[in-house]
Design a protein around this motif. Structure first.
Motif, PDB file in Angstrom:
ATOM      1  N   ALA A 125       0.836  -1.211   0.000  1.00 25.82           N
ATOM      2  CA  ALA A 125       0.000   0.000   0.000  1.00 25.82           C
ATOM      3  C   ALA A 125       0.866   1.255   0.000  1.00 25.82           C
ATOM      4  O   ALA A 125       0.547   2.249  -0.672  1.00 25.82           O
ATOM      5  CB  ALA A 125      -0.926  -0.011   1.213  1.00 25.82           C
ATOM      6  N   LEU A 126       1.965   1.206   0.739  1.00 21.85           N
ATOM      7  CA  LEU A 126       2.894   2.340   0.761  1.00 21.85           C
ATOM      8  C   LEU A 126       3.594   2.523  -0.587  1.00 21.85           C
ATOM      9  O   LEU A 126       3.775   3.651  -1.067  1.00 21.85           O
ATOM     10  CB  LEU A 126       3.932   2.136   1.866  1.00 21.85           C
ATOM     11  N   LYS A 127       3.991   1.426  -1.198  1.00 23.50           N
ATOM     12  CA  LYS A 127       4.621   1.508  -2.516  1.00 23.50           C
ATOM     13  C   LYS A 127       3.663   2.127  -3.532  1.00 23.50           C
ATOM     14  O   LYS A 127       4.061   2.967  -4.354  1.00 23.50           O
ATOM     15  CB  LYS A 127       5.049   0.116  -2.990  1.00 23.50           C
ATOM     16  N   ILE A 128       2.412   1.711  -3.488  1.00 26.87           N
ATOM     17  CA  ILE A 128       1.408   2.233  -4.424  1.00 26.87           C
ATOM     18  C   ILE A 128       1.208   3.729  -4.214  1.00 26.87           C
ATOM     19  O   ILE A 128       1.167   4.512  -5.177  1.00 26.87           O
ATOM     20  CB  ILE A 128       0.085   1.459  -4.268  1.00 26.87           C
ATOM     21  N   TYR A 129       1.079   4.136  -2.960  1.00 24.64           N
ATOM     22  CA  TYR A 129       0.863   5.561  -2.664  1.00 24.64           C
ATOM     23  C   TYR A 129       2.017   6.413  -3.205  1.00 24.64           C
ATOM     24  O   TYR A 129       1.804   7.417  -3.884  1.00 24.64           O
ATOM     25  CB  TYR A 129       0.717   5.760  -1.161  1.00 24.64           C
ATOM     26  N   HIS A 130       3.227   6.000  -2.899  1.00 22.50           N
ATOM     27  CA  HIS A 130       4.376   6.823  -3.283  1.00 22.50           C
ATOM     28  C   HIS A 130       4.717   6.711  -4.764  1.00 22.50           C
ATOM     29  O   HIS A 130       5.209   7.675  -5.361  1.00 22.50           O
ATOM     30  CB  HIS A 130       5.584   6.470  -2.411  1.00 22.50           C
ATOM     31  N   MET A 131       4.438   5.556  -5.371  1.00 24.28           N
ATOM     32  CA  MET A 131       4.661   5.453  -6.811  1.00 24.28           C
ATOM     33  C   MET A 131       3.639   6.300  -7.562  1.00 24.28           C
ATOM     34  O   MET A 131       3.965   6.912  -8.603  1.00 24.28           O
ATOM     35  CB  MET A 131       4.566   3.991  -7.264  1.00 24.28           C
ATOM     36  N   ASN A 132       2.430   6.381  -7.042  1.00 23.22           N
ATOM     37  CA  ASN A 132       1.412   7.236  -7.647  1.00 23.22           C
ATOM     38  C   ASN A 132       1.829   8.706  -7.549  1.00 23.22           C
ATOM     39  O   ASN A 132       1.629   9.484  -8.494  1.00 23.22           O
ATOM     40  CB  ASN A 132       0.068   7.028  -6.950  1.00 23.22           C
ATOM     41  N   GLU A 133       2.421   9.074  -6.415  1.00 20.50           N
ATOM     42  CA  GLU A 133       2.947  10.440  -6.278  1.00 20.50           C
ATOM     43  C   GLU A 133       3.986  10.732  -7.349  1.00 20.50           C
ATOM     44  O   GLU A 133       3.973  11.801  -7.980  1.00 20.50           O
ATOM     45  CB  GLU A 133       3.594  10.612  -4.902  1.00 20.50           C
ATOM     46  N   GLU A 134       4.896   9.779  -7.546  1.00 14.17           N
ATOM     47  CA  GLU A 134       5.965   9.978  -8.532  1.00 14.17           C
ATOM     48  C   GLU A 134       5.412  10.024  -9.957  1.00 14.17           C
ATOM     49  O   GLU A 134       5.892  10.784 -10.796  1.00 14.17           O
ATOM     50  CB  GLU A 134       7.007   8.875  -8.406  1.00 14.17           C
ATOM     51  N   THR A 138       4.588  16.838 -10.938  1.00 11.10           N
ATOM     52  CA  THR A 138       4.596  17.781 -12.069  1.00 11.10           C
ATOM     53  C   THR A 138       5.993  18.301 -12.397  1.00 11.10           C
ATOM     54  O   THR A 138       6.246  18.737 -13.527  1.00 11.10           O
ATOM     55  CB  THR A 138       3.670  18.980 -11.766  1.00 11.10           C
ATOM     56  N   ASN A 139       6.908  18.272 -11.422  1.00  9.50           N
ATOM     57  CA  ASN A 139       8.259  18.767 -11.703  1.00  9.50           C
ATOM     58  C   ASN A 139       9.209  17.657 -12.138  1.00  9.50           C
ATOM     59  O   ASN A 139      10.424  17.859 -12.209  1.00  9.50           O
ATOM     60  CB  ASN A 139       8.836  19.501 -10.483  1.00  9.50           C
ATOM     61  N   GLN A 145       7.747  10.126 -15.286  1.00  7.49           N
ATOM     62  CA  GLN A 145       6.329   9.893 -15.001  1.00  7.49           C
ATOM     63  C   GLN A 145       5.828   8.622 -15.677  1.00  7.49           C
ATOM     64  O   GLN A 145       5.114   7.814 -15.059  1.00  7.49           O
ATOM     65  CB  GLN A 145       5.498  11.097 -15.467  1.00  7.49           C
ATOM     66  N   MET A 146       6.191   8.424 -16.926  1.00  5.19           N
ATOM     67  CA  MET A 146       5.740   7.243 -17.665  1.00  5.19           C
ATOM     68  C   MET A 146       6.310   5.959 -17.059  1.00  5.19           C
ATOM     69  O   MET A 146       5.608   4.944 -16.945  1.00  5.19           O
ATOM     70  CB  MET A 146       6.142   7.357 -19.131  1.00  5.19           C
ATOM     71  N   ALA A 147       7.571   5.997 -16.662  1.00  8.00           N
ATOM     72  CA  ALA A 147       8.193   4.824 -16.048  1.00  8.00           C
ATOM     73  C   ALA A 147       7.496   4.476 -14.733  1.00  8.00           C
ATOM     74  O   ALA A 147       7.264   3.298 -14.428  1.00  8.00           O
ATOM     75  CB  ALA A 147       9.673   5.083 -15.814  1.00  8.00           C
ATOM     76  N   CYS A 148       7.161   5.502 -13.966  1.00  6.37           N
ATOM     77  CA  CYS A 148       6.496   5.275 -12.673  1.00  6.37           C
ATOM     78  C   CYS A 148       5.061   4.795 -12.870  1.00  6.37           C
ATOM     79  O   CYS A 148       4.560   3.988 -12.072  1.00  6.37           O
ATOM     80  CB  CYS A 148       6.532   6.549 -11.832  1.00  6.37           C
ATOM     81  N   LYS A 149       4.400   5.262 -13.905  1.00  3.34           N
ATOM     82  CA  LYS A 149       3.042   4.780 -14.188  1.00  3.34           C
ATOM     83  C   LYS A 149       3.057   3.301 -14.549  1.00  3.34           C
ATOM     84  O   LYS A 149       2.166   2.543 -14.160  1.00  3.34           O
ATOM     85  CB  LYS A 149       2.407   5.609 -15.309  1.00  3.34           C
TER      86      LYS A 149
END
Length: 202
Positions: A125-134, A138-139, A145-149
């Motif tokens: 759950a923590l990985k999902i939250y922070h990967m979604n942030e990444e 916007t900066n 962004q694409m790699a993190c998605k």
């Protein structure tokens, strides 16, 4: 399903933590603290994981002072112990819940107890939250962004699979088709008698 409840509580915890986003903020468990319900244990478990996640970020600061790093390392050690203790409390809940199940003669044992699967679900759950942030930072570059998605999609699929596996394990235990055993922690480095460094300081 049990995993649905767990995932909802984990999301609740992580979102609550990030309102202040401070490792030293006060911990308030909204679930019954007297009887230690499973909701109480799940909330506590994920809070420990969330604070430790951010401890791990802080200690990787290349400019951290050695004294501060040592203090933080001690906090991480204590957090790891608290995490393990809480996992065992969760397993004790399931042992009590299923103590009267008629275990079938051909029942099998799992590679890990339910609580250690739930432990991984909390970290996920923590990985999902922070990967979604990444993925939505916007900066960050579009490539980042694409790699993190792409990674986020894998993590979301992993959560579905792990949730399903936990629910199936609990169902099998309830039907007596699998049985659980809990081996209490045998960490030697926290023990005054087993860790030679601590033993020699006595």
């Amino acid at each position: 399903m049990f995993s649905e409840k767990a995932n909802q509580i984990f999301i609740e915890v992580i979102e609550k933590y990030h309102i202040e986003d401070r490792v030293d903020q006060e911990f308030n468990n909204p679930y019954d603290t007297k009887s230690q319900t499973i909701e109480h244990l799940l909330y506590r478990k994920c809070w420990i994981d969330t604070v430790q996640w951010h401890y791990e970020d802080l200690i990787r600061d290349p400019n951290i002072k050695p004294d501060d790093a040592l203090v933080l390392k001690r906090k991480i050690d204590a957090s790891n112990q608290d995490r393990t203790d809480t996992v065992e409390f969760v397993d004790s809940y399931f042992l009590e819940k299923y103590k009267d199940v008629d275990v079938k003669q051909n029942a099998k044992i799992n590679t890990e107890s339910p609580a250690w699967g739930i432990d991984r679900l909390s970290i996920l759950a923590l990985k999902i939250y922070h990967m979604n942030e990444e993925a939505n930072r916007t900066n960050a570059s579009q490539k980042h962004q694409m790699a993190c998605k792409a990674k986020l999609n894998i993590l979301l699929e992993q959560r579905v699979d792990l949730s399903t596996a936990i629910d199936q394990l609990l169902a099998d235990i309830e039907k007596g088709e699998k049985y659980m055993k809990v081996y209490k922690q045998m960490k030697m480095y926290n023990d005054d008698e087993m860790n030679p460094v601590l033993r020699n300081k006595k």
